[in-house]
Design an enzyme around this catalytic site. Structure first.
Site, PDB file in Angstrom:
ATOM      1  N   HIS A  20       7.123  -4.848   3.369  1.00  0.00           N
ATOM      2  CA  HIS A  20       6.669  -6.236   3.202  1.00  0.00           C
ATOM      3  C   HIS A  20       5.576  -6.546   4.223  1.00  0.00           C
ATOM      4  O   HIS A  20       5.674  -6.098   5.363  1.00  0.00           O
ATOM      5  CB  HIS A  20       7.849  -7.176   3.425  1.00  0.00           C
ATOM      6  CG  HIS A  20       7.468  -8.629   3.332  1.00  0.00           C
ATOM      7  ND1 HIS A  20       7.182  -9.230   2.133  1.00  0.00           N
ATOM      8  CD2 HIS A  20       7.300  -9.567   4.304  1.00  0.00           C
ATOM      9  CE1 HIS A  20       6.868 -10.502   2.357  1.00  0.00           C
ATOM     10  NE2 HIS A  20       6.935 -10.736   3.655  1.00  0.00           N
ATOM     11  N   GLY A  34     -14.830  -1.861 -26.505  1.00  0.00           N
ATOM     12  CA  GLY A  34     -13.997  -2.523 -25.499  1.00  0.00           C
ATOM     13  C   GLY A  34     -12.828  -1.658 -25.078  1.00  0.00           C
ATOM     14  O   GLY A  34     -11.758  -2.156 -24.751  1.00  0.00           O
TER      15      GLY A  34
END
Ligand SMILES: Cc1cc2nc3c(=O)[nH]c(=O)nc-3n(C[C@H](O)[C@H](O)[C@H](O)COP(=O)(O)OP(=O)(O)OC[C@H]3O[C@@H](n4cnc5c(N)ncnc54)[C@H](O)[C@@H]3O)c2cc1C
Length: 476
Positions: free
Chosen positions: A445, A183
């Site tokens: 933004h 993992g």
């Protein structure tokens, strides 16, 4: 095997054409040196390009298209009859690899760097011996060793035909049931690839956490996503037996719940990598390996024989392409007499899972273990406008900074584009930025990049888009 008789001479010889070696060769040539590069493979680019970063990210991009098509449903868009053409995907991936490998070839040629195919080993402090080449030996003034690494196989699995990342990335087929052993980032990335392509993936990891070493809050969204995408995610589980029966593999695992047998169609072993250092003839020049088989080097990437440098996966530090490339540049600059050193503050780590995870500098858990007085600002993507617009609100950005003075010490990100966003954090760390540098910088933004600014604002105690939070400072 071809055994040549020709002897060549060069100022700088680089062994290995991966992201460490070819970048070192280019920098050395651009700084005025005569350079020769040796690689035993037909194509240049090393593991990263041929069987690592590039094919894996191409397959991940393909799976993102599939996932994107599925996610469209939320926005009222459905695609009928999604079909996967595995040979076409294989061809696309090969095309990307070939183009980039050809590109490296051209970059080297344009600089007059000679490339030889062959397996090199040191015959003495100024000489390399080549196998499989018409050139028998190369005399050099400086040598940069960049021979990389290969997958580790568990001793009990030797002799059994299984997949490593190399076979998995060639996508010979999409097994119905795939067991992934390990993992870490390679096992996880490939687990997501095959789950996306349609395999029922079982991932088995010995440790209690995926991506050992990463902060738990960064790993959590990945674990949740893996639990959703994989047929089964088994932590704290050990593979204790594996048997191939024709086309099937019978795997026995052991956990606190006892032993279980599982039948799968393929097993992918992703339990680590080992450096290619044993056959380099290092003992002939008095270079000893450390306990992990790595070559000890100083900050100039010099071995104990000062005109022989070593870089990339064969020296200490994370086995990552960008670290190898940076080391390659430093080694070449040192050879050119420049005052260079591998003294980077941060080597960003990126895991291209779904969602992506990235971190750079000090982790929060390291800070706590060391008892450092730090402020941690966390900003959840659920509060970020851009994350809402794309329907991907799981994840967070966190900034770890000195409680006194606000020097940025580390950044962790989990969420879309984490792989891109971490570069701003790496720059902040290299430049010794303080929180105010991040908060006073205007971030466009609506973008994911705002999350780093917002996390820094949380660390400063002045968040805008979440309710005011109490500062979290260690030690409490
Ligand atoms: C599946 C996978 C995914 C990965 N994804 C990423 C990622 O997304 N980002 C990232 O940063 N890193 C990633 N990596 C790690 C990255 O590939 C390595 O860190 C990087 O390739 C190391 O570069 P290197 O130059 O040290 O060596 P390598 O790239 O391994 O190149 C070494 C070269 O040297 C040659 N060679 C070896 N011995 C000899 C010899 N004796 N004579 C001549 N030639 C020799 C080899 O054939 C090879 O071409 C990934 C690795 C794998 C396996």
């Amino acid at each position: 095997m071809v055994m040549g008789s020709i002897q060549q001479e060069t100022e700088v010889v680089v062994v290995g054409g991966g992201p460490g070696g070819y970048v070192a060769a280019i920098r050395a040539a651009d700084l005025g040196h005569e350079v020769l590069l040796v690689d035993e493979r037909e194509r240049l680019g090393g593991v990263c390009l041929l069987e690592g970063c590039i094919p894996s990210k191409t397959l991940i991009a393909a799976v993102e298209v599939i996932e994107g098509a599925r996610r469209g449903k939320e926005m009222g868009i459905t695609f009928e009859g999604l079909k996967l053409d595995v040979p076409a995907l294989r061809q696309f991936t090969e095309g990307v690899v070939n183009q980039l490998s050809g590109g490296i070839q051209t970059l080297l040629k344009k600089r007059g760097i000679a490339v030889l195919r062959g397996t090199a080993e040191l015959a003495g402090p100024q000489e390399l011996r080549l196998n499989g080449s018409e050139v028998a030996s190369i005399r050099f003034k400086h040598c940069i060793l960049a021979t990389g690494s290969r997958p580790t196989l568990l001793p009990q699995l030797e002799g059994i035909a299984l997949w490593t990342s190399r076979e998995a990335l060639a996508v010979p087929r999409v097994p119905e049931r795939l067991l992934v052993l390990g993992g870490g980032y390679i096992g996880l990335e490939l687990g997501f690839v095959y789950a996306g392509l349609g395999s029922r993936v079982t991932l088995v990891e010995l440790l209690p956490q995926l991506l050992a070493g990463a902060d738990a809050d960064l790993v959590d969204p990945v674990r949740r996503s893996a639990s959703k995408h994989f047929a089964s995610l088994q932590l704290e589980t050990r593979m204790v037996g594996l048997e191939r029966r024709g086309d099937l593999c019978i795997v026995e695992t052991e956990s606190a719940a006892g032993r279980t047998k599982l039948e799968v169609d393929e097993v992918l072993v992703a339990v680590g990598r080992k450096p290619n250092t044993e056959s380099l003839g290092l003992d002939r020049v008095g270079i000893a390996l450390d306990a992990r088989g790595l070559i000890p080097v100083d900050a100039q990437l010099r071995t104990r024989v000062p005109h022989i440098h070593a870089i990339g996966d064969i020296v200490a530090g994370p086995g990552l392409a960008h670290k190898a490339s940076r080391e390659g540049k430093v080694a070449a600059e040192v050879i050119a007499g420049r005052p260079a050193a591998f003294d980077n503050v941060a080597i960003p780590a990126v895991v291209f899972t779904d969602p992506e995870v990235a971190w750079a500098g000090l982790s929060e858990s390291e800070a706590r273990q060391r008892g450092l007085a730090v402020t941690v600002g966390k900003f959840p993507l659920s509060a970020l406008g851009r994350a809402r617009t794309v329907g991907r609100t799981e994840g967070l950005v966190k900034v770890i900074a000195d409680a006194e003075g606000g020097a940025v010490r580390g950044v962790g990100i989990v969420g879309p584009h984490a792989s891109e966003l971490i570069a701003e954090a790496a720059l902040a760390l290299e430049m010794g930025a303080v929180l105010e540098d991040l908060t006073a910088t205007i971030h466009p933004h609506p973008t994911f990049s705002e999350a780093l600014m917002e996390a820094a604002e949380v660390a400063e105690g002045l968040p805008v888009h979440i309710p005011p939070l109490k500062r979290s400072t260690t030690p409490h």
